[in-house]
Design an enzyme around this catalytic site. Structure first.
Site, PDB file in Angstrom:
ATOM      1  N   ALA A   1       0.857  -1.188   0.000  1.00  0.00           N
ATOM      2  CA  ALA A   1       0.000   0.000   0.000  1.00  0.00           C
ATOM      3  C   ALA A   1       0.890   1.233   0.000  1.00  0.00           C
ATOM      4  O   ALA A   1       2.025   1.195   0.463  1.00  0.00           O
ATOM      5  CB  ALA A   1      -0.909  -0.005   1.225  1.00  0.00           C
TER       6      ALA A   1
ATOM      7  N   GLY B   1       0.432  -5.053   1.000  1.00  0.00           N
ATOM      8  CA  GLY B   1      -0.740  -5.081   0.127  1.00  0.00           C
ATOM      9  C   GLY B   1      -0.465  -5.762  -1.203  1.00  0.00           C
ATOM     10  O   GLY B   1      -1.359  -6.342  -1.804  1.00  0.00           O
TER      11      GLY B   1
ATOM     12  N   GLU C   1      -0.824  -9.382  -0.538  1.00  0.00           N
ATOM     13  CA  GLU C   1      -2.254  -9.650  -0.383  1.00  0.00           C
ATOM     14  C   GLU C   1      -2.962  -9.634  -1.736  1.00  0.00           C
ATOM     15  O   GLU C   1      -3.827 -10.480  -1.997  1.00  0.00           O
ATOM     16  CB  GLU C   1      -2.862  -8.626   0.576  1.00  0.00           C
ATOM     17  CG  GLU C   1      -2.308  -8.781   1.981  1.00  0.00           C
ATOM     18  CD  GLU C   1      -2.785  -7.731   2.956  1.00  0.00           C
ATOM     19  OE1 GLU C   1      -3.972  -7.404   2.924  1.00  0.00           O
ATOM     20  OE2 GLU C   1      -1.963  -7.249   3.754  1.00  0.00           O
TER      21      GLU C   1
ATOM     22  N   GLU D   1       4.280  -5.260   7.524  1.00  0.00           N
ATOM     23  CA  GLU D   1       3.531  -4.229   8.254  1.00  0.00           C
ATOM     24  C   GLU D   1       3.969  -4.093   9.707  1.00  0.00           C
ATOM     25  O   GLU D   1       3.928  -2.997  10.264  1.00  0.00           O
ATOM     26  CB  GLU D   1       2.021  -4.529   8.203  1.00  0.00           C
ATOM     27  CG  GLU D   1       1.383  -4.320   6.859  1.00  0.00           C
ATOM     28  CD  GLU D   1       1.422  -5.540   5.939  1.00  0.00           C
ATOM     29  OE1 GLU D   1       0.693  -5.535   4.938  1.00  0.00           O
ATOM     30  OE2 GLU D   1       2.198  -6.477   6.206  1.00  0.00           O
TER      31      GLU D   1
END
Length: 173
Positions: A71, A114, A117, A137
């Protein structure tokens, strides 16, 4: 032709019969970091591919250096929990997992946070020799937020998933 409508993606139909939708994340200066604009474009591209009767399967890829480095932290860093919660931050990120056509993630380079993911939302992952998967993270004081903890556990088992999430360590292809 199709790519002209996108700032952060390269989109085309490819293959001998032009029946494979190819979506390439194209934000090289940020290692394909998943900003809100890129994710909105990805949803639009997936909807177009899903509704196109000529497309039988979709390939989602990045670059040799990064599938997606996660992200966009710069975009997120000043948001409070309340702002994220009330604005529906990350809403729609799971579009990949609900498309009815098969989606193949072609991963080389970094698939972190992300990006990891996003790859796990696809039906199949093909990983190149330089692929690096991780959920870093924890190094930012948070945990995976787009289903990563559940999908990672299913993909690699509880022990390795716990190690990756709690240490931020990466695994190779």
């Amino acid at each position: 032709r199709a790519g002209a409508a996108f700032q952060y993606l390269l989109v085309q139909k490819t293959g001998a019969q032009k029946n494979v939708g190819l979506i390439q994340l194209n934000r090289p200066q940020a290692l394909n970091a998943l900003c809100e604009g890129l994710m909105a474009e990805l949803r639009r591209a997936l909807e177009a591919m899903e509704s196109d009767p000529e497309v039988g399967a979709i390939v989602l890829t990045g670059s040799q250096k990064a599938f997606a480095a996660g992200a966009d932290i710069k975009e997120m860093q000043n948001k409070t929990f309340q702002e994220c919660y009330s604005s529906g931050f990350l809403a729609g990120w799971d579009k990949v997992s609900v498309v009815r056509k098969p989606i193949i993630a072609a991963v080389n380079g970094y698939a972190l946070g992300g990006g990891c993911e996003l790859a796990m939302m696809c039906d199949i992952i093909y990983a190149g020799e330089k692929a690096q998967f991780g959920q870093p993270e924890i190094l930012l004081g948070t945990i995976p937020g787009a289903g990563g903890t559940q999908r990672l556990t299913r993909a690699v088992g509880k022990s390795l998933a716990m190690e990756m999430v709690l240490t931020g360590e990466r695994i190779s292809a």
